[in-house]
Design a protein around this motif. Structure first.
Motif, PDB file in Angstrom:
ATOM      1  N   GLN A 119       0.832  -1.189   0.000  1.00  0.00           N
ATOM      2  CA  GLN A 119       0.000   0.000   0.000  1.00  0.00           C
ATOM      3  C   GLN A 119       0.881   1.259   0.000  1.00  0.00           C
ATOM      4  N   VAL A 120       0.564   2.170  -0.917  1.00  0.00           N
ATOM      5  CA  VAL A 120       1.368   3.373  -1.111  1.00  0.00           C
ATOM      6  C   VAL A 120       0.551   4.603  -0.736  1.00  0.00           C
ATOM      7  N   LEU A 121       1.196   5.532  -0.026  1.00  0.00           N
ATOM      8  CA  LEU A 121       0.587   6.830   0.258  1.00  0.00           C
ATOM      9  C   LEU A 121       1.447   7.909  -0.398  1.00  0.00           C
ATOM     10  N   ILE A 122       0.814   8.757  -1.207  1.00  0.00           N
ATOM     11  CA  ILE A 122       1.506   9.838  -1.901  1.00  0.00           C
ATOM     12  C   ILE A 122       1.260  11.138  -1.140  1.00  0.00           C
ATOM     13  N   ILE A 123       2.327  11.811  -0.743  1.00  0.00           N
ATOM     14  CA  ILE A 123       2.208  13.030   0.062  1.00  0.00           C
ATOM     15  C   ILE A 123       2.917  14.159  -0.667  1.00  0.00           C
TER      16      ILE A 123
END
Length: 239
Positions: free
Chosen positions: A5-9
């Motif tokens: 799971q990837v979170l883009i900030i």
């Protein structure tokens, strides 16, 4: 196979969309969410528990470094930035990798392969793809990651905490109480008002009187367990 799971900030929508497009060929990764600032990122990290962050270094309000410094558990991180100086700082201080905006396809592929390699190595060692627990440390002008299992002693020094790890020492502006909240209580024990020890690195235990204990920690460091903590230590040490 479970997807990472990837979170883009990133505060720039175009940059977030660019990362989304670049990730499309990677079937083993899934974008779980996006955040425009540190406040949104903190909430989503707690909710989604991502395995990988694409993190912009400079954002309005607070930086990517400040976000990481406030996390109890830090996922894997690929920094993104338009500024060479920030990228070099992040890379030289043990970041997984960094990408300069705008991204080149081949450079993005290198960063992703580096992360895949890290995941495979971790799985081979532990049989799990769950990231190692690590802390993000800001020591003066330097920023770097430390694995919790590499830390063997933490000491209070006035308004600072000195961290002893197998690779380096760091002096950070935080209280011992605040740092203790970021460390795993299953492996770290508060020996007294001024010291925390990692159980793995305790090499000797001796009773020095009816109430107190003396621990020997890596490098023949002596740590006294206060009478108040001695009973708790005996229970903790059996866990």
């Amino acid at each position: 196979m479970q997807k990472i799971q990837v979170l883009i900030i990133d505060d720039e929508r175009a940059a977030r969309e660019e990362i989304r497009r670049a990730l499309q060929p990677y079937a083993d990764y899934a974008v779980a969410g996006e955040a425009r600032n540190v406040q949104e990122a903190l909430a989503l990290i707690q909710e989604l528990q991502p395995g990988l962050l694409f993190l912009d270094v400079q954002m309005p309000g607070a930086s990517g470094f400040e976000l990481l410094a406030g996390l109890t558990e830090v996922p894997d991180v690929i920094f993104t930035t338009a500024y060479d100086t920030y990228a070099v700082q992040a890379f030289d201080n043990n970041a997984l990798d960094y990408l300069l905006k705008p991204f080149r396809t081949e450079r993005f592929a290198q960063a992703m392969e580096k992360h895949r390699t890290k995941v495979r190595e971790r799985a081979a060692l532990s049989g799990s793809t769950v990231p190692d627990k690590q802390l993000f440390i800001k020591d003066g002008d330097q920023c770097f990651f430390l694995r919790q299992n590499d830390i063997y002693l933490v000491e209070s020094v006035n308004n600072y905490a000195r961290i002893f790890s197998v690779n380096k020492q760091a002096l950070i502006k935080t209280s011992l109480n605040q740092l203790e909240e970021r460390l795993d209580p299953a492996v770290f024990f508060r020996a007294n008002r001024y010291q925390l020890v990692h159980g793995r690195y305790i090499t000797g235990i001796v009773a020095i009187d009816s109430d107190r204990l003396q621990l020997t920690v890596r490098g023949n460091i002596t740590v006294i367990v206060s009478s108040r903590q001695a009973v708790r230590f005996k229970q903790w040490n059996k866990m």
